[in-house]
Enzyme design. Structure first.
Site, PDB file in Angstrom:
ATOM      1  CE  LYS A  79      -3.935   1.903   2.468  1.00 36.38           C
ATOM      2  NZ  LYS A  79      -4.913   1.560   3.826  1.00 36.38           N
ATOM      3  CB  SER A 154      -8.050   3.610   2.870  1.00 36.85           C
ATOM      4  OG  SER A 154      -7.239   2.925   3.987  1.00 36.85           O
ATOM      5  CB  SER A 178      -8.193   0.409   5.728  1.00 37.06           C
ATOM      6  OG  SER A 178      -9.076   1.693   5.352  1.00 37.06           O
TER       7      SER A 178
HETATM    8  N1  GLN Z   1     -13.147   3.867   6.187  1.00 38.31           N
HETATM    9  C1  GLN Z   1     -12.690   4.295   7.409  1.00 38.31           C
HETATM   10  C2  GLN Z   1     -12.167   5.976   7.619  1.00 38.31           C
HETATM   11  O1  GLN Z   1     -12.517   6.448   6.569  1.00 38.31           O
HETATM   12  C3  GLN Z   1     -11.343   3.449   7.838  1.00 38.31           C
HETATM   13  C4  GLN Z   1     -10.211   3.894   6.927  1.00 38.31           C
HETATM   14  C5  GLN Z   1      -9.132   3.061   7.520  1.00 38.31           C
HETATM   15  O2  GLN Z   1      -9.113   2.129   8.022  1.00 38.31           O
HETATM   16  N2  GLN Z   1      -7.905   3.413   7.222  1.00 38.31           N
HETATM   17  O3  GLN Z   1     -11.753   6.287   8.329  1.00 38.31           O
END
Ligand code: GLN
Length: 471
Positions: A79, A154, A178
């Site tokens: 990532k 994400s 994410s």
């Molecule tokens: N969707 C969640 C957020 O927007 C989780 C993001 C993540 O786990 N990095 O914060």
């Protein structure tokens, strides 16, 4: 033979038996990436040369009859929020569009030491803020199962790349879901380990008390292999720990599985609920004891999560000031005043969602509001963690859906941040509690995968791998 379909163990065996070379294996993945990336856009950077150099090194080891580690020569992806030395690391943000990492994250160093082949850096929501991949400054990743749908986020590119056989496994990060949510949408295995079990050194921080590095793979066994090779105390991350080895005397007969009633809510997709309930039934048929449990503070998890996240985000994003890293409005003119450098660089460099969170977080942490919001949220976080501690006095593991729906259409939720935030109802509580959870694909509706989540006690990854492996 299609080399891009192999598991880690199969590929390792093929390398050792000289059925194919590490260079051939690497080239098969690179060919596939170059063919597929235009439509899926899982990769932001493809590191052809670095990957092939590493593969050649592994081929040399094999020629010299060295005992090669399991991960040696296996092509993987990272990532684009985890630093790989001398490779661009954007965090999915315009503000770091041309930023080159100056050192390796601890996880990357560990992978390199084992001869892992890094194919490139994967797309993501900007600084990991999002649940669809659509907040990437460079354009969205598409779901390999349906190109009109999101892969989740994400870690959008990391999940899509594994699902589309563009890498054998990948690293993602999970702050509120994410790794597990995109894994659920893309039909991959995704582990968010116990907080502290994998070093965060070299990960660009989003919300430091919630950020976890984890693994996305095609099988539970692969996930376990990679987790075991990454975990452990790192002197460079003071929150990391090595819990020591625990023997798990695992038997499915009599294993107590808790089903939290708060995780089957009105408004969730009926097909998802049915598939998850059928999977639970399979465990019952294998001899597990199924018990309904209650995690009463679940309903406050999203509110709590988004108070803590915005606060920590607003603090962590302060480092991108147009001076220390990446984009600066002053680059060409050198005529801006200091305050204007800050303001204009950030105004240009950050996307809408990041700005929204900085503004909310700054407000939450301001004098007079800190106690009412941030402090209160931290107290509720403890209550949420206590719910799990109490539950684990009665049951060994907890099973739940990973997401309330399957993958949604691109653009469907972009204008409504609240709906986007609700994607994490079943995943964020585990980040707040810091305990491990794994997504495994358990069914499909039409072409779209459905995910089941297996949740364990802190540092009991071994047990959740065992339970997951049975399905
Ligand atoms: N969707 C969640 C957020 O927007 C989780 C993001 C993540 O786990 N990095 O914060």
């Amino acid at each position: 033979m299609d080399l891009t379909k192999l598991t880690i163990r199969q590929a390792n065996k093929g390398l050792k038996n000289k059925n194919f070379s590490a260079t051939e294996l690497c080239q098969s993945y690179l060919d596939r990436i170059h063919k597929k990336n235009k439509e899926i856009f899982a990769f932001l950077t493809i590191t052809d040369k670095m990957a092939l150099d590493q593969a050649k090194t592994v081929d040399k080891w094999i020629a010299q009859k060295k005992e090669i580690p399991l991960l040696a020569g296996i092509p993987m992806a990272i990532k684009d929020i985890i630093l790989v030395k001398n490779v661009k690391c954007t965090g999915g943000s315009k503000i770091l569009e041309n930023y080159i990492a100056t050192y390796d994250a601890t996880v990357v160093e560990k992978l390199r030491n084992q001869g892992a082949v890094i194919l490139g850096k994967t797309n993501l929501d900007e600084f990991a803020m999002g649940a669809s991949g659509e907040h990437s400054a460079f354009g969205p990743t598409k779901n390999p199962y349906d190109l009109e749908r999101v892969p989740g986020g994400s870690s959008s590119g990391s999940a899509a790349a594994v699902a589309a056989d563009m890498c054998c496994y990948s690293l993602g990060t999970d702050t509120g879901g994410s790794i597990r949510q995109p894994s659920s949408f893309c039909g991959t295995v995704g582990l968010k380990p116990t907080y502290g079990s994998i070093s965060r050194f070299g990960l660009m921080a989003m919300a430091s008390s919630l950020d976890h590095v984890g693994v996305i793979s095609k099988t539970v066994e692969d996930c376990e292999i990679v987790f075991n090779s990454l975990k452990g105390k790192d002197p460079l991350d003071s929150t990391s720990i090595s819990p020591g080895t625990q023997a798990v005397d695992f038997q499915i007969k009599g294993l107590k599985i808790g089903i939290p009633k708060e995780y089957f809510i009105a408004g969730m997709d009926k097909n998802v609920e049915n598939s998850v309930r059928q999977s639970i039934k399979k465990y019952e048929d294998m001899g597990a004891k199924i018990e309904e449990i209650s995690l009463p503070h679940t309903e406050y998890a999203i509110a709590t999560y988004y108070i803590i996240v915005q606060s920590e985000v607003s603090a962590n994003m302060a480092r991108y000031d147009g001076i220390k890293y990446g984009y600066s409005i002053n680059q060409n003119t050198k005529s801006e005043k200091l305050l204007d450098v800050y303001l204009k660089s950030r105004a240009f460099g950050f996307g809408q969602e990041v700005k929204r969170r900085i503004i909310l977080g700054t407000y939450i942490l301001s004098a007079g509001y800190y106690d009412a919001y941030y402090l209160k949220a931290q107290k509720v976080r403890t209550l949420i963690r206590n719910d799990f501690e109490k539950a684990f006095k009665k049951v060994d593991v907890i099973l739940a859906p990973t997401t309330p729906t399957t993958a949604f259409k691109l653009g469907e939720n972009t204008s409504n941040p609240l709906i986007m935030y609700l994607c994490d109802v079943f995943t964020a509580p585990l980040d707040l509690a810091g305990i491990p959870a794994i997504n495994i694909p358990c069914d499909k509706i039409g072409s779209l995968p459905i995910g089941l989540q297996i949740i364990g006690q802190a540092f009991q990854e071994k047990q959740i791998f065992k339970v997951a492996g049975l399905l």
